[in-house]
Structure formats: C-alpha cells, structure tokens
Motif scaffolding. Structure first.
Motif, PDB file in Angstrom:
ATOM      1  N   ARG A  68       0.842  -1.204   0.000  1.00  0.00           N
ATOM      2  CA  ARG A  68       0.000   0.000   0.000  1.00  0.00           C
ATOM      3  C   ARG A  68       0.878   1.255   0.000  1.00  0.00           C
ATOM      4  O   ARG A  68       0.642   2.195  -0.756  1.00  0.00           O
ATOM      5  CB  ARG A  68      -0.941   0.016   1.198  1.00  0.00           C
ATOM      6  N   SER A  72       1.277   3.710  -3.268  1.00  0.00           N
ATOM      7  CA  SER A  72       0.886   5.107  -3.077  1.00  0.00           C
ATOM      8  C   SER A  72       2.030   6.041  -3.446  1.00  0.00           C
ATOM      9  O   SER A  72       1.844   7.036  -4.158  1.00  0.00           O
ATOM     10  CB  SER A  72       0.450   5.320  -1.624  1.00  0.00           C
ATOM     11  N   ILE A  96      -2.560   7.462   4.179  1.00  0.00           N
ATOM     12  CA  ILE A  96      -2.450   6.073   4.627  1.00  0.00           C
ATOM     13  C   ILE A  96      -2.601   5.999   6.140  1.00  0.00           C
ATOM     14  O   ILE A  96      -3.293   5.114   6.660  1.00  0.00           O
ATOM     15  CB  ILE A  96      -1.105   5.461   4.171  1.00  0.00           C
ATOM     16  N   HIS A 100      -5.564   3.653   6.954  1.00  0.00           N
ATOM     17  CA  HIS A 100      -5.051   2.299   7.202  1.00  0.00           C
ATOM     18  C   HIS A 100      -4.127   2.294   8.415  1.00  0.00           C
ATOM     19  O   HIS A 100      -3.025   1.734   8.379  1.00  0.00           O
ATOM     20  CB  HIS A 100      -4.334   1.771   5.960  1.00  0.00           C
TER      21      HIS A 100
END
Length: 173
Positions: A68, A72, A96, A100
């Motif tokens: 991720r 990104s 993020i 997350h």
C-alpha cells in the motif's frame, strides 16, 4: 478467473485484513488465529488452508501493508512535479495513516519481532521505500538527496509514533 478462485482470493484477503486489525490491536504474540478467524467470520482451521503458520499470516499482512505504501508513493513519484514531490509524498503517507492506521501499527510492532522471515519482510519494505524516495529525490534534483531521504523517513517514523501514542503534537510543524 473462475468463481471458486475469486472466492478463494477474496477469502484470503478477508483473513489478511482481519489479521492486520487483530495483530495491530492486541499484538502479534498475544493474538491467536482463533481471534483472527472470529474477526474474519470463518472457522479457525480454514485459516490454515491459506497460511501454514501464524508467522506466514503476519508475513502476508506485512506484504500487504508495504505494498500500500509503495503503490501510493509510486503514484506520487510518477505524477508529481519536482518542486511538489516531497509535499505530495507526505500527503500520500498522511492519507495512509488516516485510512489504514492498523497497517502502520502492525509495521511498528513488526520492527521488534526477531523471526527471520518477519525481519526480512520489514527490511524489504523499508528498503523499497528508501530506494524509491532516494531515486525520486535524486531524479527531481533535490539537493542532498540522501540526507533529505533520511529526514523524510525519520519524519515518517515520528508520524507513526504520534499515531500510536495519540500525540498529534509530535507532527506539528
């Protein structure tokens, strides 16, 4: 992709997502596969259809979390103007952290786990991020790219600590 294969991939992803949350909340060593199964709403033995061990599940969870961040950052590197690169990387990481958080908390915990496979997953993730940022800074003509990369990564770690300790003042500029 066949229907059974799609369902299997989705179920595997559900297990990883549940593991990320459970491990982040109570810690890898205290967490059990039974707790992960309960969160994923499956039976515990079903986890072992996809992952031979709890450690293999953690490794997969870490790979997802690093992917991720890397994906990104890659999007930013490919699209940002040189003079906006660092700012946009920071914004991408902040997103993020907001969306997350469990993945970042998981990475923080994994930094202290000494099992080789987990250390290797963490080393690989950090190395990929460092290399990507350093190359992007160098390509963008940012002066002292190595030093700026070091500071960028250090600030990212401080942001992680800020989230983990609920101390937003650590991120104030």
């Amino acid at each position: 992709m066949a229907k059974d294969t799609t369902a299997s991939v989705n179920r595997r992803n559900d297990i990883i997502s549940a593991a990320i949350d459970v491990f982040a909340e109570i810690g890898y060593y205290r967490a059990t596969t039974a707790q992960v199964a309960e969160r994923a709403q499956i039976s515990q033995p079903y986890i072992f259809r996809f992952f031979k061990t709890k450690e293999a599940l953690l490794q997969s969870a870490l790979e997802v979390s690093w992917a991720r961040v890397i994906d990104s950052f890659r999007q930013v590197v490919e699209t940002a103007a040189s003079d906006q690169l660092e700012r946009e990387l920071i914004e991408a990481y902040e997103k993020i952290l907001e969306s997350h958080q469990s993945e970042i908390l998981l990475q923080m915990q994994a930094q202290t786990i000494q099992e080789d496979v987990i250390r290797q997953a963490m080393q690989k993730g950090f190395s990929e991020v460092r290399t990507m940022v350093l190359n992007a800074f160098s390509h963008a003509g940012i002066a002292e790219a190595k030093q700026r990369t070091l500071v960028f990564l250090a600030i990212g770690m401080l942001c992680n600590v800020s989230i983990a300790l609920d101390m937003p003042e650590l991120k104030e500029r």
